[in-house]
Design a protein around this motif. Structure first.
Motif, PDB file in Angstrom:
ATOM      1  N   LEU A  94       7.789  22.696  -1.788  1.00  0.00           N
ATOM      2  CA  LEU A  94       7.585  24.212  -2.504  1.00  0.00           C
ATOM      3  C   LEU A  94       8.912  24.320  -3.303  1.00  0.00           C
ATOM      4  N   ILE A  95       9.736  24.066  -2.429  1.00  0.00           N
ATOM      5  CA  ILE A  95      11.355  24.376  -3.056  1.00  0.00           C
ATOM      6  C   ILE A  95      11.630  23.406  -4.012  1.00  0.00           C
ATOM      7  N   ASP A  96      11.283  21.990  -3.845  1.00  0.00           N
ATOM      8  CA  ASP A  96      11.648  21.050  -4.801  1.00  0.00           C
ATOM      9  C   ASP A  96      11.133  21.120  -6.285  1.00  0.00           C
ATOM     10  N   THR A  97       9.812  21.909  -6.114  1.00  0.00           N
ATOM     11  CA  THR A  97       8.922  21.950  -7.263  1.00  0.00           C
ATOM     12  C   THR A  97       9.250  23.582  -8.026  1.00  0.00           C
ATOM     13  N   ARG A  98      10.021  24.181  -7.258  1.00  0.00           N
ATOM     14  CA  ARG A  98      10.407  25.600  -7.641  1.00  0.00           C
ATOM     15  C   ARG A  98       9.036  26.394  -7.761  1.00  0.00           C
ATOM     16  N   ALA A  99       8.063  26.246  -6.823  1.00  0.00           N
ATOM     17  CA  ALA A  99       6.833  27.017  -6.885  1.00  0.00           C
ATOM     18  C   ALA A  99       7.042  28.225  -6.467  1.00  0.00           C
ATOM     19  N   LYS A 100       6.408  29.218  -7.226  1.00  0.00           N
ATOM     20  CA  LYS A 100       6.253  30.450  -6.630  1.00  0.00           C
ATOM     21  C   LYS A 100       5.181  30.973  -5.808  1.00  0.00           C
ATOM     22  N   ILE A 101       5.447  31.466  -4.702  1.00  0.00           N
ATOM     23  CA  ILE A 101       4.409  31.866  -3.998  1.00  0.00           C
ATOM     24  C   ILE A 101       3.832  33.345  -4.231  1.00  0.00           C
ATOM     25  N   LEU A 102       2.752  33.362  -4.807  1.00  0.00           N
ATOM     26  CA  LEU A 102       1.949  34.524  -5.396  1.00  0.00           C
ATOM     27  C   LEU A 102       1.399  35.122  -3.985  1.00  0.00           C
ATOM     28  N   GLU A 103       0.680  34.314  -3.377  1.00  0.00           N
ATOM     29  CA  GLU A 103       0.079  34.796  -2.100  1.00  0.00           C
ATOM     30  C   GLU A 103      -0.250  33.735  -1.154  1.00  0.00           C
ATOM     31  N   ALA A 104      -0.120  34.007   0.219  1.00  0.00           N
ATOM     32  CA  ALA A 104      -0.207  32.869   1.184  1.00  0.00           C
ATOM     33  C   ALA A 104      -0.699  33.684   2.596  1.00  0.00           C
ATOM     34  N   THR A 105      -1.793  32.958   3.173  1.00  0.00           N
ATOM     35  CA  THR A 105      -2.458  33.646   4.406  1.00  0.00           C
ATOM     36  C   THR A 105      -3.023  32.622   5.238  1.00  0.00           C
ATOM     37  N   GLY A 106      -2.865  32.872   6.378  1.00  0.00           N
ATOM     38  CA  GLY A 106      -3.130  31.597   7.412  1.00  0.00           C
ATOM     39  C   GLY A 106      -3.603  31.887   8.715  1.00  0.00           C
ATOM     40  N   THR A 107      -4.363  31.046   9.305  1.00  0.00           N
ATOM     41  CA  THR A 107      -4.778  31.195  10.556  1.00  0.00           C
ATOM     42  C   THR A 107      -4.300  29.902  11.310  1.00  0.00           C
ATOM     43  N   THR A 108      -4.723  29.901  12.738  1.00  0.00           N
ATOM     44  CA  THR A 108      -4.523  28.409  13.346  1.00  0.00           C
ATOM     45  C   THR A 108      -5.082  27.402  12.794  1.00  0.00           C
ATOM     46  N   GLU A 109      -6.316  27.675  11.898  1.00  0.00           N
ATOM     47  CA  GLU A 109      -7.094  26.343  11.485  1.00  0.00           C
ATOM     48  C   GLU A 109      -6.276  25.977  10.189  1.00  0.00           C
ATOM     49  N   THR A 110      -6.359  26.908   9.026  1.00  0.00           N
ATOM     50  CA  THR A 110      -6.059  26.544   7.530  1.00  0.00           C
ATOM     51  C   THR A 110      -4.953  27.655   6.964  1.00  0.00           C
ATOM     52  N   TRP A 111      -4.297  27.265   6.076  1.00  0.00           N
ATOM     53  CA  TRP A 111      -3.625  27.923   5.116  1.00  0.00           C
ATOM     54  C   TRP A 111      -4.094  28.001   3.728  1.00  0.00           C
ATOM     55  N   ASP A 112      -4.322  29.419   2.969  1.00  0.00           N
ATOM     56  CA  ASP A 112      -4.614  29.233   1.787  1.00  0.00           C
ATOM     57  C   ASP A 112      -3.340  29.920   0.774  1.00  0.00           C
ATOM     58  N   PHE A 113      -2.969  29.113  -0.225  1.00  0.00           N
ATOM     59  CA  PHE A 113      -1.955  29.469  -0.820  1.00  0.00           C
ATOM     60  C   PHE A 113      -2.324  29.674  -2.515  1.00  0.00           C
ATOM     61  N   ARG A 114      -1.709  30.652  -3.059  1.00  0.00           N
ATOM     62  CA  ARG A 114      -1.814  30.807  -4.384  1.00  0.00           C
ATOM     63  C   ARG A 114      -0.367  30.566  -4.983  1.00  0.00           C
ATOM     64  N   LEU A 115      -0.223  29.556  -5.747  1.00  0.00           N
ATOM     65  CA  LEU A 115       0.932  28.955  -6.276  1.00  0.00           C
ATOM     66  C   LEU A 115       1.210  29.154  -7.718  1.00  0.00           C
ATOM     67  N   ARG A 116       2.313  29.528  -8.334  1.00  0.00           N
ATOM     68  CA  ARG A 116       2.696  29.570  -9.790  1.00  0.00           C
ATOM     69  C   ARG A 116       3.715  28.423  -9.994  1.00  0.00           C
ATOM     70  N   PHE A 117       3.519  27.570 -10.939  1.00  0.00           N
ATOM     71  CA  PHE A 117       4.296  26.370 -11.389  1.00  0.00           C
ATOM     72  C   PHE A 117       4.697  26.649 -12.926  1.00  0.00           C
ATOM     73  N   THR A 118       5.965  26.447 -13.024  1.00  0.00           N
ATOM     74  CA  THR A 118       6.429  26.411 -14.440  1.00  0.00           C
ATOM     75  C   THR A 118       5.915  25.756 -15.619  1.00  0.00           C
ATOM     76  N   ALA A 119       5.115  24.400 -15.088  1.00  0.00           N
ATOM     77  CA  ALA A 119       4.365  23.347 -15.846  1.00  0.00           C
ATOM     78  C   ALA A 119       3.577  22.949 -15.085  1.00  0.00           C
ATOM     79  N   HIS A 120       2.582  22.196 -15.855  1.00  0.00           N
ATOM     80  CA  HIS A 120       1.572  21.323 -14.984  1.00  0.00           C
ATOM     81  C   HIS A 120       2.263  20.129 -14.337  1.00  0.00           C
ATOM     82  N   GLU A 121       3.622  19.728 -15.008  1.00  0.00           N
ATOM     83  CA  GLU A 121       4.107  18.497 -14.554  1.00  0.00           C
ATOM     84  C   GLU A 121       4.635  19.033 -12.947  1.00  0.00           C
ATOM     85  N   ASP A 122       5.108  20.114 -12.965  1.00  0.00           N
ATOM     86  CA  ASP A 122       5.635  20.641 -11.577  1.00  0.00           C
ATOM     87  C   ASP A 122       4.466  20.742 -10.550  1.00  0.00           C
TER      88      ASP A 122
END
Length: 213
Positions: A94-122
């Motif tokens: 996440l840090i290396d690709t400069r992803a922006k975490i728009l939403e992130a929720t989790g339990t002990t089983e799974t984590w759901d993320f909504r991430l924004r990237f500057t470009a498809h390459e990221d």
């Protein structure tokens, strides 16, 4: 072009998930991650478990340096944790690709993320980084968001969700559709939807009620 991706990863592939894997009823809503040279600092809301139990689990983990309980409201407690900078895997990607975490929720089983990237390459670089780390990832949805008015505090996603909630009677008294039903139409968790509505409402208040102050 900006791209947004909705992904799901197993909880044990995310540092915060591993720390709290022995607290089965916990629900976590990540506020943000602050990467610093000397530490990685996540801020997150936790519900479903006694705050003291959570604090003990966090404090006793080998990768935790300090833990602070910031505030409690509506059954949720906001924690700030200083992690060791040696944490890698998903967080480092996440840090290396400069992803922006728009939403992130989790339990002990799974984590759901909504991430924004500057470009498809990221996004591609992020996916490759997870592959190298043997982190299984499920891509639930990917899209290029409509660029909102630069003067609007609402994102396109927040505006869309507020309108959908309104049209489905979520704000009616009594409600025609509850939070769980509305979340099911979006295929997201109750917590993720609550987060999106809260931030959208905050932006709407800034845009309207505070506009003339």
């Amino acid at each position: 072009m900006t791209v947004i991706a909705d992904i799901t990863v197993p909880a044990n592939t995310f540092a915060l998930g591993r720390v709290l894997e022995n607290v089965p009823n916990v629900e976590i809503e990540l506020e943000r991650i602050v990467p610093l040279q000397e530490a990685i600092i996540p801020l997150f809301w936790i519900s479903g478990e006694d705050p003291e139990t959570i604090k003990t689990c966090l404090r006793d983990h080998s990768q935790t340096e300090t833990v602070a309980e910031l505030t409690t409201t509506d059954g949720q407690t906001l924690f700030e944790v200083h992690w060791s900078p040696d944490i890698n895997g998903l967080v480092q990607a996440l840090i290396d690709t400069r992803a922006k975490i728009l939403e992130a929720t989790g339990t002990t089983e799974t984590w759901d993320f909504r991430l924004r990237f500057t470009a498809h390459e990221d996004l591609s670089a992020f996916n490759m980084a997870l592959t190298r780390e043997d982190i299984p990832v499920t891509l639930r949805h990917i899209y290029n968001p409509t660029i909102p008015d630069e003067h609007s505090p609402l994102s396109a996603e927040q505006r869309e969700m507020l309108l959908k909630a309104y049209r489905n009677g979520y704000f009616k008294v009594p409600r025609r559709m509850n939070l769980a039903e509305l979340a099911e139409t979006e295929d997201i968790s109750d917590s993720a939807l609550s987060q999106r509505l809260r931030r959208g409402t905050e932006g709407l208040i800034e845009q309207t009620l505070l506009a003339d102050e």
